[in-house]
Design an enzyme around this catalytic site. Sequence first.
Site, mmCIF file in Angstrom:
data_model
loop_
_atom_site.group_PDB
_atom_site.id
_atom_site.type_symbol
_atom_site.label_atom_id
_atom_site.label_comp_id
_atom_site.label_asym_id
_atom_site.label_seq_id
_atom_site.Cartn_x
_atom_site.Cartn_y
_atom_site.Cartn_z
ATOM 1 N N HIS A 81 -6.129 -12.192 -16.456
ATOM 2 C CA HIS A 81 -5.795 -13.500 -17.022
ATOM 3 C C HIS A 81 -4.311 -13.819 -16.821
ATOM 4 O O HIS A 81 -3.938 -14.926 -16.420
ATOM 5 C CB HIS A 81 -6.138 -13.495 -18.518
ATOM 6 C CG HIS A 81 -5.864 -14.794 -19.214
ATOM 7 N ND1 HIS A 81 -6.609 -15.925 -18.996
ATOM 8 C CD2 HIS A 81 -4.914 -15.135 -20.118
ATOM 9 C CE1 HIS A 81 -6.140 -16.915 -19.740
ATOM 10 N NE2 HIS A 81 -5.110 -16.461 -20.431
ATOM 11 N N GLU A 114 -12.020 -12.953 -13.452
ATOM 12 C CA GLU A 114 -12.169 -13.235 -14.882
ATOM 13 C C GLU A 114 -13.615 -13.561 -15.235
ATOM 14 O O GLU A 114 -14.101 -13.163 -16.297
ATOM 15 C CB GLU A 114 -11.270 -14.414 -15.269
ATOM 16 C CG GLU A 114 -9.989 -14.008 -15.943
ATOM 17 C CD GLU A 114 -9.315 -15.197 -16.593
ATOM 18 O OE1 GLU A 114 -8.610 -14.973 -17.571
ATOM 19 O OE2 GLU A 114 -9.492 -16.323 -16.127
ATOM 20 N N ASN A 151 -4.604 16.852 2.481
ATOM 21 C CA ASN A 151 -4.857 18.178 3.032
ATOM 22 C C ASN A 151 -5.657 19.023 2.037
ATOM 23 O O ASN A 151 -6.609 19.714 2.408
ATOM 24 C CB ASN A 151 -3.517 18.855 3.344
ATOM 25 C CG ASN A 151 -3.687 20.134 4.133
ATOM 26 O OD1 ASN A 151 -4.075 20.109 5.276
ATOM 27 N ND2 ASN A 151 -3.395 21.254 3.495
#
Length: 691
Positions: free
Chosen positions: A46, A68, A427
């Site tokens: 918002h 929203e 990794n």
Amino acid sequence: MDMSQYLEIFIDETKEHLQSLNESLLQLEQNPKDTAILNEIFRVAHTLKGMAGTMGFNKMAKLTHDMENVLHALRNNEISVTPKLVDTLFMCLDALENYTENIVNTGSEGNNDYNGIISELNNAVNNKTEQETVKTEVENNQSEPEKTDNKTYKTAQFKLNQYEQNIAYKAKELGMNVLKITVVLNKGCVLKSARSFIIFQTIERHSEIIRSEPRVEDIEDEKFDFEFTVVCITKEDPSFFEKDINSIAEIDEVVITSLGYDDFQLAETEKISSENTANSVDTVNAVVEDSSDAKQEDNNQSNQAHKAKTGKTVRVDIDRLDVLMNLVSELIIIKTRLEGIDLGDRTQAYNEAIEYLERITTNLHDAVMKVRMVPVEMVFNRFPRMIRDTARDLNKEIILNMSGEDTELDRTVIDEIGDPLIHLLRNSADHGIESIEKRKAAGKPTAGKIDLRAYQDGNNVVIEVCDDGQGIDLEKVKKKAIEKGLVKKEIANTLSQKDIIDFLFKPSFSTSDKITDLSGRGVGLDVVKTKIEQLGGVVEVETEWGKGSKFIIRLPLTLAIIQALLVVIGEEKYAIPLSSTKEIIKISPDQIMLVQKQEVIMIRDTVIPIVRLNRILDIPTDENNKKQLTVVIVKKGERLSGFLVDSLIGQQEIVIKSLGKLLSGIKFIAGATILGDGNVALILDVNSLAV
């Protein structure tokens, strides 16, 4: 209206909101039923929509508007949280980050409308049963009076829907107020939506809005005259809001009514579903906590003033801090020069003035360094999302635990360590953590664990990446090294574990059998070592087959001004960083022994290899006629080496200066410094010199 003056503020605040949205989405994925998290995501979306709309970034506002709609449906239990929906919300986050990046680079949000994502959001909202859709339409028809040009909400009577009734009922049970607030804007108000946004923010500081007439979307699109009404729950009295709202400009009238049970028409015999009741309680409890916090702040003005004072921040461009650091550096050089001037008999006043100047410059240096220090959280906070996505791509279960996020590093270091840490974490996820089937077969939990830790150790900051995977297959590494011609087979069998692991940091070296998006090209650990050593740090590896691996990065706190030990080699002066210096000893030449063609000395039952700096740096000295040798014991991580020097000058605060592009990459030299007499001394790179 020229909004460009607010662009920097918009960018900074948007980045903060996006980080908050990232963290909240990760929490929502773990706790789909947590209403408080959902409310927080809604608030962020918002706020972003209002900010983007005010700045004129309509594509960004459109995307957050559709977000929203989905979040509103989730809050009303019209749809539920699913993995697909969370993925869509993460796609929205990525799109918003791309918009922000475009705004940073060009001042414009770009041309990408992200229609595919918006379509996914709309599909999520429309994924209700036909019965639910009809029910919603009936409720809306009942609760919303027919819209006419002359309509006012001050006298309008409207029902709350079932979900809103539950919240209001529970709020009244807990002794809270349910307020209907009608605001009439001035007819001359130009930016109605922007003014309404300010009013909504003011109301939401001490309440939770559960209803708006017309809808919030219509207000933000300016599809209303000059009047709107909201229903909110709060612990504050009506007069509290009347005063706050009336302080906002361009408001003609504010009408606040306290609603009772009859006003929102909830019959006592009406059944309330247990799920809706639970959600209502969660929402009301969140408001109670927010309101209590706000009230406590108002009732404790002195505490609030203290908190505000400690929490105030000023955003400063890093270039300005660099200029300030350079000025402090010059001041330290002049101070050192004053200390070295030979005036014969110095007066007491002169000595006192020099000592006072030294204290001032040291304090100033410390103050500037603290300004430049930022928590590693700035880097760490991007990794939970990355590990989540990586785990899904690899079809693995991975839990990332982070600690020490408040550990501070110089801003210049922070900006550089992101990529090395990304390589190490990927990794661990790809090579370290086994597949779910392999972990089950090994009797391990199906979810692999990666620990990312940061802590301060003296003048260094240590960052550890540790996993509970399979560890490094040393035999496989050795085999690859032989195949690539990095070592002969006969010699490979005599190598230590550290020597074998060092092959992993060679360019184009990889143990992956196939090339994927994550690995196989041999660029990961090579990049890590190069970047960390450029920052004056070191990388160490600990591993145990079947139990996991740990990568340890040691970094200096700062790269600007350091304490150093000045030494003489031949006729040259050199500086050794004091943070790397362990001790200084005197030895006789016959204490040096030869082990496998390497000179070593034995100190307190510890074998320490000797480095003759004059030979490595090609400096002519007389080595033969010395009865005593000076050895500076330095440490590279946990390993020790002994540097042979001709004599010592002493400890001194030095300013590190770059050698420039033409001399960059020179082995054994980390930089230079200007001494008090104006001469230049080279700073030795302990990492490349230590054996």
